[in-house]
Design a protein around this motif. Sequence first.
Motif, PDB file in Angstrom:
ATOM      1  N   SER A 155       0.841  -1.198   0.000  1.00 32.83           N
ATOM      2  CA  SER A 155       0.000   0.000   0.000  1.00 32.83           C
ATOM      3  C   SER A 155       0.874   1.245   0.000  1.00 32.83           C
ATOM      4  O   SER A 155       2.078   1.180   0.248  1.00 32.83           O
ATOM      5  N   ALA A 156       0.245   2.386  -0.246  1.00 30.86           N
ATOM      6  CA  ALA A 156       0.959   3.665  -0.233  1.00 30.86           C
ATOM      7  C   ALA A 156       1.624   3.870   1.124  1.00 30.86           C
ATOM      8  O   ALA A 156       1.019   3.595   2.165  1.00 30.86           O
ATOM      9  N   GLY A 157       2.873   4.312   1.108  1.00 29.59           N
ATOM     10  CA  GLY A 157       3.584   4.618   2.337  1.00 29.59           C
ATOM     11  C   GLY A 157       4.290   3.455   2.995  1.00 29.59           C
ATOM     12  O   GLY A 157       4.870   3.606   4.065  1.00 29.59           O
ATOM     13  N   THR A 158       4.284   2.280   2.370  1.00 25.75           N
ATOM     14  CA  THR A 158       4.928   1.113   2.991  1.00 25.75           C
ATOM     15  C   THR A 158       6.392   0.978   2.611  1.00 25.75           C
ATOM     16  O   THR A 158       7.075   0.086   3.112  1.00 25.75           O
ATOM     17  N   GLY A 159       6.883   1.837   1.718  1.00 20.79           N
ATOM     18  CA  GLY A 159       8.306   1.824   1.388  1.00 20.79           C
ATOM     19  C   GLY A 159       8.674   1.108   0.107  1.00 20.79           C
ATOM     20  O   GLY A 159       9.848   0.804  -0.111  1.00 20.79           O
ATOM     21  N   LYS A 160       7.700   0.840  -0.761  1.00 20.45           N
ATOM     22  CA  LYS A 160       8.002   0.176  -2.030  1.00 20.45           C
ATOM     23  C   LYS A 160       8.997   0.988  -2.860  1.00 20.45           C
ATOM     24  O   LYS A 160       9.961   0.443  -3.394  1.00 20.45           O
ATOM     25  N   THR A 161       8.751   2.281  -2.963  1.00 18.82           N
ATOM     26  CA  THR A 161       9.596   3.134  -3.788  1.00 18.82           C
ATOM     27  C   THR A 161      10.994   3.257  -3.197  1.00 18.82           C
ATOM     28  O   THR A 161      11.987   3.206  -3.930  1.00 18.82           O
ATOM     29  N   SER A 162      11.092   3.386  -1.890  1.00 18.22           N
ATOM     30  CA  SER A 162      12.403   3.444  -1.233  1.00 18.22           C
ATOM     31  C   SER A 162      13.180   2.159  -1.477  1.00 18.22           C
ATOM     32  O   SER A 162      14.372   2.177  -1.792  1.00 18.22           O
ATOM     33  N   LEU A 163      12.488   1.033  -1.349  1.00 17.40           N
ATOM     34  CA  LEU A 163      13.110  -0.264  -1.585  1.00 17.40           C
ATOM     35  C   LEU A 163      13.559  -0.389  -3.033  1.00 17.40           C
ATOM     36  O   LEU A 163      14.679  -0.846  -3.304  1.00 17.40           O
ATOM     37  N   ALA A 164      12.700   0.028  -3.962  1.00 14.78           N
ATOM     38  CA  ALA A 164      13.035  -0.052  -5.388  1.00 14.78           C
ATOM     39  C   ALA A 164      14.265   0.786  -5.708  1.00 14.78           C
ATOM     40  O   ALA A 164      15.158   0.340  -6.431  1.00 14.78           O
ATOM     41  N   GLY A 165      14.321   1.997  -5.167  1.00 14.30           N
ATOM     42  CA  GLY A 165      15.479   2.856  -5.388  1.00 14.30           C
ATOM     43  C   GLY A 165      16.757   2.230  -4.851  1.00 14.30           C
ATOM     44  O   GLY A 165      17.804   2.269  -5.511  1.00 14.30           O
ATOM     45  N   ALA A 166      16.693   1.636  -3.671  1.00 11.58           N
ATOM     46  CA  ALA A 166      17.857   0.975  -3.083  1.00 11.58           C
ATOM     47  C   ALA A 166      18.288  -0.227  -3.919  1.00 11.58           C
ATOM     48  O   ALA A 166      19.486  -0.467  -4.105  1.00 11.58           O
ATOM     49  N   ILE A 167      17.315  -0.973  -4.441  1.00 10.44           N
ATOM     50  CA  ILE A 167      17.630  -2.120  -5.303  1.00 10.44           C
ATOM     51  C   ILE A 167      18.350  -1.642  -6.564  1.00 10.44           C
ATOM     52  O   ILE A 167      19.338  -2.241  -6.989  1.00 10.44           O
ATOM     53  N   VAL A 168      17.865  -0.557  -7.162  1.00  9.67           N
ATOM     54  CA  VAL A 168      18.495  -0.021  -8.377  1.00  9.67           C
ATOM     55  C   VAL A 168      19.939   0.382  -8.090  1.00  9.67           C
ATOM     56  O   VAL A 168      20.866   0.012  -8.823  1.00  9.67           O
ATOM     57  N   ARG A 169      20.152   1.131  -7.042  1.00  9.25           N
ATOM     58  CA  ARG A 169      21.509   1.610  -6.723  1.00  9.25           C
ATOM     59  C   ARG A 169      22.444   0.454  -6.373  1.00  9.25           C
ATOM     60  O   ARG A 169      23.592   0.402  -6.833  1.00  9.25           O
ATOM     61  N   ALA A 170      21.974  -0.499  -5.562  1.00  9.66           N
ATOM     62  CA  ALA A 170      22.812  -1.647  -5.195  1.00  9.66           C
ATOM     63  C   ALA A 170      23.091  -2.525  -6.409  1.00  9.66           C
ATOM     64  O   ALA A 170      24.204  -3.040  -6.560  1.00  9.66           O
ATOM     65  N   SER A 171      22.105  -2.703  -7.270  1.00  5.73           N
ATOM     66  CA  SER A 171      22.300  -3.516  -8.473  1.00  5.73           C
ATOM     67  C   SER A 171      23.391  -2.936  -9.348  1.00  5.73           C
ATOM     68  O   SER A 171      24.226  -3.673  -9.898  1.00  5.73           O
ATOM     69  N   ALA A 172      23.405  -1.621  -9.498  1.00  5.01           N
ATOM     70  CA  ALA A 172      24.450  -0.971 -10.289  1.00  5.01           C
ATOM     71  C   ALA A 172      25.826  -1.239  -9.676  1.00  5.01           C
ATOM     72  O   ALA A 172      26.797  -1.480 -10.402  1.00  5.01           O
ATOM     73  N   ARG A 173      25.910  -1.238  -8.365  1.00  5.90           N
ATOM     74  CA  ARG A 173      27.202  -1.468  -7.673  1.00  5.90           C
ATOM     75  C   ARG A 173      27.700  -2.897  -7.841  1.00  5.90           C
ATOM     76  O   ARG A 173      28.907  -3.125  -7.853  1.00  5.90           O
ATOM     77  N   VAL A 174      26.786  -3.857  -7.962  1.00  3.03           N
ATOM     78  CA  VAL A 174      27.211  -5.258  -8.091  1.00  3.03           C
ATOM     79  C   VAL A 174      27.169  -5.763  -9.535  1.00  3.03           C
ATOM     80  O   VAL A 174      27.377  -6.940  -9.790  1.00  3.03           O
ATOM     81  N   GLY A 175      26.901  -4.862 -10.483  1.00  2.00           N
ATOM     82  CA  GLY A 175      26.982  -5.227 -11.896  1.00  2.00           C
ATOM     83  C   GLY A 175      25.723  -5.805 -12.517  1.00  2.00           C
ATOM     84  O   GLY A 175      25.787  -6.432 -13.579  1.00  2.00           O
ATOM     85  N   ILE A 176      24.571  -5.606 -11.897  1.00  2.00           N
ATOM     86  CA  ILE A 176      23.300  -6.050 -12.491  1.00  2.00           C
ATOM     87  C   ILE A 176      22.737  -4.903 -13.308  1.00  2.00           C
ATOM     88  O   ILE A 176      22.530  -3.808 -12.798  1.00  2.00           O
ATOM     89  N   LYS A 177      22.498  -5.139 -14.596  1.00  2.00           N
ATOM     90  CA  LYS A 177      21.898  -4.128 -15.465  1.00  2.00           C
ATOM     91  C   LYS A 177      20.415  -4.035 -15.121  1.00  2.00           C
ATOM     92  O   LYS A 177      19.712  -5.041 -15.068  1.00  2.00           O
ATOM     93  N   VAL A 178      19.938  -2.815 -14.877  1.00  2.00           N
ATOM     94  CA  VAL A 178      18.537  -2.601 -14.522  1.00  2.00           C
ATOM     95  C   VAL A 178      17.891  -1.678 -15.550  1.00  2.00           C
ATOM     96  O   VAL A 178      18.464  -0.650 -15.920  1.00  2.00           O
ATOM     97  N   VAL A 179      16.709  -2.057 -16.018  1.00  2.00           N
ATOM     98  CA  VAL A 179      15.917  -1.249 -16.937  1.00  2.00           C
ATOM     99  C   VAL A 179      14.637  -0.867 -16.201  1.00  2.00           C
ATOM    100  O   VAL A 179      13.884  -1.739 -15.771  1.00  2.00           O
ATOM    101  N   LEU A 180      14.410   0.444 -16.047  1.00  2.00           N
ATOM    102  CA  LEU A 180      13.253   0.923 -15.292  1.00  2.00           C
ATOM    103  C   LEU A 180      12.120   1.297 -16.231  1.00  2.00           C
ATOM    104  O   LEU A 180      12.326   2.034 -17.209  1.00  2.00           O
ATOM    105  N   LEU A 181      10.918   0.809 -15.914  1.00  2.00           N
ATOM    106  CA  LEU A 181       9.740   1.062 -16.735  1.00  2.00           C
ATOM    107  C   LEU A 181       8.557   1.438 -15.855  1.00  2.00           C
ATOM    108  O   LEU A 181       8.495   1.075 -14.684  1.00  2.00           O
TER     109      LEU A 181
END
Length: 198
Positions: A47-73
């Motif tokens: 639901s709204a406010g549960t931290g989905k977007t914060s989690l998604a942003g952290a996943i994107v940044r960490a993925s870049a650091r460990v070499g996982i290519k991420v495509v955002l849509l």
Amino acid sequence: MNPDKLVEQITCELGFEPTIDQASALQTFARFITVSNSRTAMILRGSAGTGKTSLAGAIVRASARVGIKVVLLAPTGRAAKVFSRYSGAQANTIHRRIYRERTFDGTEGVFELNKNLFKNALFMVDEASMISLSQNNSVFGSGRLLDDLVQYIYNSSGNCRLLLIGDKAQLPPIGEQESPALRADMLRTYGLQVYECD
């Protein structure tokens, strides 16, 4: 890649101690992204406010650091802009990424499914509750956006995966009783192994 190390990287990027549900989502994500079967998908619901977007942003940044290519849509331009802002990476609309113009008759074009040239990429789709499965009179592909998205990602030899993020409390797409992109049973009909968390 070690799942525990990945969780540690994402938690570091998150910048705060995750809630119990967020920690569970991170564990699920780590299993999803490290499993050898590439025909996997993950659904992250909240639901709204549960931290989905914060989690998604952290996943994107960490993925870049460990070499996982991420495509955002995202389904809309506005949702793509919001996703870009929170993740710190460029996001596009689903339509812009997966379709290409086939013909143009002077008034409006006809768009067919594009070829996925990405290899070993994670496709993250925010606001996935808006993705329709209903057939419509669209000039885009089959007219069934979820079908086309899954076909684009998995009908290549690129070892790509799909992470769908959304709120099941939002209104479903027109003509749907509930959002098909947030239903594990629906994704399994495509032959996908599905990881899910709320």
